[in-house]
Design a protein around this motif. Structure first.
Motif, PDB file in Angstrom:
ATOM      1  N   GLY A 122      12.406   3.594  -2.902  1.00  0.00           N
ATOM      2  CA  GLY A 122      10.820   4.223  -3.127  1.00  0.00           C
ATOM      3  C   GLY A 122       9.777   3.873  -2.289  1.00  0.00           C
ATOM      4  O   GLY A 122       9.629   2.861  -1.789  1.00  0.00           O
ATOM      5  N   VAL A 123       8.476   4.701  -2.254  1.00  0.00           N
ATOM      6  CA  VAL A 123       7.449   4.065  -1.797  1.00  0.00           C
ATOM      7  C   VAL A 123       5.754   4.125  -3.028  1.00  0.00           C
ATOM      8  O   VAL A 123       6.307   4.947  -3.280  1.00  0.00           O
ATOM      9  N   ILE A 124       5.112   3.931  -2.075  1.00  0.00           N
ATOM     10  CA  ILE A 124       3.511   4.208  -2.944  1.00  0.00           C
ATOM     11  C   ILE A 124       2.957   4.753  -1.979  1.00  0.00           C
ATOM     12  O   ILE A 124       3.386   4.266  -0.690  1.00  0.00           O
ATOM     13  N   PHE A 125       2.795   5.727  -1.400  1.00  0.00           N
ATOM     14  CA  PHE A 125       2.211   6.719  -0.470  1.00  0.00           C
ATOM     15  C   PHE A 125       0.003   6.949  -0.791  1.00  0.00           C
ATOM     16  O   PHE A 125       0.262   6.892  -1.913  1.00  0.00           O
ATOM     17  N   GLY A 131      -3.942  16.275   2.912  1.00  0.00           N
ATOM     18  CA  GLY A 131      -2.073  16.572   3.664  1.00  0.00           C
ATOM     19  C   GLY A 131      -2.381  15.356   4.553  1.00  0.00           C
ATOM     20  O   GLY A 131      -0.671  15.614   4.766  1.00  0.00           O
ATOM     21  N   VAL A 132      -2.505  14.281   5.064  1.00  0.00           N
ATOM     22  CA  VAL A 132      -2.210  13.668   5.604  1.00  0.00           C
ATOM     23  C   VAL A 132      -1.471  12.028   4.704  1.00  0.00           C
ATOM     24  O   VAL A 132      -2.195  11.292   4.511  1.00  0.00           O
ATOM     25  N   LEU A 133      -0.532  11.953   4.819  1.00  0.00           N
ATOM     26  CA  LEU A 133       0.264  11.001   4.033  1.00  0.00           C
ATOM     27  C   LEU A 133       0.555   9.927   4.999  1.00  0.00           C
ATOM     28  O   LEU A 133       1.013  10.036   5.560  1.00  0.00           O
ATOM     29  N   THR A 134       0.235   9.225   4.282  1.00  0.00           N
ATOM     30  CA  THR A 134       0.264   7.457   4.468  1.00  0.00           C
ATOM     31  C   THR A 134       1.060   6.819   3.455  1.00  0.00           C
ATOM     32  O   THR A 134       0.914   6.993   2.473  1.00  0.00           O
ATOM     33  N   VAL A 135       2.395   5.795   4.049  1.00  0.00           N
ATOM     34  CA  VAL A 135       2.940   5.307   3.220  1.00  0.00           C
ATOM     35  C   VAL A 135       2.443   3.604   2.732  1.00  0.00           C
ATOM     36  O   VAL A 135       2.266   3.459   4.049  1.00  0.00           O
ATOM     37  N   VAL A 136       1.992   3.564   2.156  1.00  0.00           N
ATOM     38  CA  VAL A 136       1.237   2.369   1.655  1.00  0.00           C
ATOM     39  C   VAL A 136       2.009   0.856   1.649  1.00  0.00           C
ATOM     40  O   VAL A 136       1.673  -0.175   1.991  1.00  0.00           O
ATOM     41  N   HIS A 137       2.892   1.408   1.105  1.00  0.00           N
ATOM     42  CA  HIS A 137       4.305   0.411   0.855  1.00  0.00           C
ATOM     43  C   HIS A 137       5.112   0.968   0.415  1.00  0.00           C
ATOM     44  O   HIS A 137       5.805   2.205  -0.516  1.00  0.00           O
ATOM     45  N   ASN A 138       6.525  -0.038   1.087  1.00  0.00           N
ATOM     46  CA  ASN A 138       7.983   0.409   0.828  1.00  0.00           C
ATOM     47  C   ASN A 138       8.403  -0.898  -0.664  1.00  0.00           C
ATOM     48  O   ASN A 138       8.429  -1.851  -0.174  1.00  0.00           O
ATOM     49  N   PHE A 139       8.870   0.130  -1.248  1.00  0.00           N
ATOM     50  CA  PHE A 139       9.825  -0.957  -2.094  1.00  0.00           C
ATOM     51  C   PHE A 139      10.997  -1.758  -1.657  1.00  0.00           C
ATOM     52  O   PHE A 139      11.952  -1.506  -1.287  1.00  0.00           O
ATOM     53  N   VAL A 140      11.105  -2.879  -2.310  1.00  0.00           N
ATOM     54  CA  VAL A 140      12.213  -3.742  -2.057  1.00  0.00           C
ATOM     55  C   VAL A 140      12.744  -4.414  -3.517  1.00  0.00           C
ATOM     56  O   VAL A 140      11.661  -3.963  -4.482  1.00  0.00           O
ATOM     57  N   SER A 141      14.382  -4.614  -3.524  1.00  0.00           N
ATOM     58  CA  SER A 141      14.266  -4.691  -4.930  1.00  0.00           C
ATOM     59  C   SER A 141      13.765  -6.149  -5.487  1.00  0.00           C
ATOM     60  O   SER A 141      13.530  -6.127  -6.729  1.00  0.00           O
ATOM     61  N   ASP A 143      10.771  -5.871  -5.546  1.00  0.00           N
ATOM     62  CA  ASP A 143       9.015  -5.932  -6.585  1.00  0.00           C
ATOM     63  C   ASP A 143       9.328  -4.439  -7.289  1.00  0.00           C
ATOM     64  O   ASP A 143       8.189  -5.129  -8.387  1.00  0.00           O
ATOM     65  N   GLY A 144      10.805  -4.495  -7.731  1.00  0.00           N
ATOM     66  CA  GLY A 144      11.198  -3.472  -8.375  1.00  0.00           C
ATOM     67  C   GLY A 144      11.884  -2.189  -7.523  1.00  0.00           C
ATOM     68  O   GLY A 144      11.070  -1.897  -6.291  1.00  0.00           O
ATOM     69  N   TYR A 145      11.719  -1.153  -7.952  1.00  0.00           N
ATOM     70  CA  TYR A 145      12.032   0.327  -7.247  1.00  0.00           C
ATOM     71  C   TYR A 145      12.397   1.072  -8.423  1.00  0.00           C
ATOM     72  O   TYR A 145      12.331   0.836  -9.276  1.00  0.00           O
ATOM     73  N   PHE A 159      -4.565  -0.940  -7.406  1.00  0.00           N
ATOM     74  CA  PHE A 159      -3.716  -0.353  -7.859  1.00  0.00           C
ATOM     75  C   PHE A 159      -2.524  -1.511  -8.917  1.00  0.00           C
ATOM     76  O   PHE A 159      -1.917  -1.748  -8.169  1.00  0.00           O
ATOM     77  N   TYR A 160      -2.549  -0.597  -9.901  1.00  0.00           N
ATOM     78  CA  TYR A 160      -1.650  -1.464 -11.196  1.00  0.00           C
ATOM     79  C   TYR A 160      -0.601  -0.404 -11.352  1.00  0.00           C
ATOM     80  O   TYR A 160      -1.217   1.021 -11.693  1.00  0.00           O
ATOM     81  N   GLY A 161       0.271  -0.306 -11.059  1.00  0.00           N
ATOM     82  CA  GLY A 161       1.596   0.749 -12.344  1.00  0.00           C
ATOM     83  C   GLY A 161       3.056  -0.231 -12.524  1.00  0.00           C
ATOM     84  O   GLY A 161       3.365  -1.156 -12.435  1.00  0.00           O
ATOM     85  N   THR A 162       4.158   0.590 -12.397  1.00  0.00           N
ATOM     86  CA  THR A 162       5.648   0.157 -12.792  1.00  0.00           C
ATOM     87  C   THR A 162       6.620   0.825 -11.686  1.00  0.00           C
ATOM     88  O   THR A 162       6.054   1.444 -11.554  1.00  0.00           O
ATOM     89  N   THR A 163       7.764   0.098 -12.733  1.00  0.00           N
ATOM     90  CA  THR A 163       8.736   0.784 -11.317  1.00  0.00           C
ATOM     91  C   THR A 163       9.805   0.245 -12.471  1.00  0.00           C
ATOM     92  O   THR A 163      10.131  -0.343 -13.657  1.00  0.00           O
ATOM     93  N   VAL A 164      10.904   1.049 -12.285  1.00  0.00           N
ATOM     94  CA  VAL A 164      11.595   1.633 -14.218  1.00  0.00           C
ATOM     95  C   VAL A 164      13.113   0.377 -13.471  1.00  0.00           C
ATOM     96  O   VAL A 164      13.574  -0.086 -14.701  1.00  0.00           O
TER      97      VAL A 164
END
Length: 231
Positions: A122-125, A131-141, A143-145, A159-164
């Motif tokens: 998964g990623v944060i974009f 419509g110009v998309l940039t991946v801001v962060h690639n998740f690794v285990s 980090d959570g995923y 920015f604040y969020g959750t991973t399952v």
């Protein structure tokens, strides 16, 4: 001037309230703005996490986990229901975005994909209204995923969020990310305090962040409501 009894005043107020309620009920009008799948390459099957954000331009923006060229889309809709695909996910830049989008203070829109990216976790974009998309962060285990909800922007600009899933015990995380993409895990769930937070966070007026987990604690693991500080 006539003096009214409390009973007469109460009756008058009750009648007025009923009249206003009836007027409000009759004022509600539902309209289908657009039926997904009406055209080839349409977005498809928006999910319950698919937060709709209104951009500074007044248009509506969100995601679908399927449709488009097959791996999900970011789409735009005018208030009149004219829908267009802004971006088709391809795996490399993420795929299967359940999250919907959050409007940032910079006018761009932020979201997550549940899979895809450099580690397929998964990623944060960030995507512009054009419509110009940039991946801001690639998740690794660590980090959570598999994030299912979009990050929110806190009062501090981060920015604040959750991973399952993922984190130290594999049951999901709460994270903080700088606008530059530097991610810090604020909390790893471990069953003793819940598991699998699917939902979006909200920042309270006390500055703390609130959310829910799908799994709970003890014998009745039906989920929890939690509070986490920005620290």
């Amino acid at each position: 001037m006539k003096r009214y009894s409390p009973r007469e005043l109460f009756a008058a107020v009750a009648i007025l309230a009923l009249g206003l309620a009836a007027a409000g009920a009759h004022a509600q009008t539902y309209s289908d703005l657009y039926n997904f799948g009406s055209a080839t390459g349409d977005p498809a099957n928006p999910q319950f996490q698919g937060v709709v954000a209104q951009g500074f331009d007044g248009n509506l923006y969100s995601t679908t986990p399927t449709g488009g060229t097959g791996m999900g889309t970011v789409f735009k809709s005018t208030l009149q229901g004219a829908v267009s695909v802004l971006f088709n996910f391809n795996g490399t830049l993420g795929k299967t975005p359940y999250s919907g989008l959050t409007l940032g203070t910079d006018g761009n829109l932020y979201g997550t994909t549940s899979t895809g990216g450099s580690s397929n976790l998964g990623v944060i974009f960030r995507i512009t209204p054009a419509g110009v998309l940039t991946v801001v962060h690639n998740f690794v285990s660590g980090d959570g995923y598999s994030p299912y909800s979009p990050p929110i922007q806190g009062a501090d600009g981060n920015f604040y969020g959750t991973t399952v899933f993922g984190g130290t015990s594999a049951y999901g995380t709460v994270y903080k990310m700088t606008p530059a993409g530097v991610l810090t895990v604020l909390h790893s769930f471990d069953l003793t305090n819940g598991s699998s937070p699917f939902g979006t966070l909200v920042q309270g007026n006390d500055g703390n962040f609130y959310g829910t987990t799908y799994g709970g604690v003890g014998s009745n693991r039906y989920g929890i409501v939690f509070k986490v500080t920005g620290a």
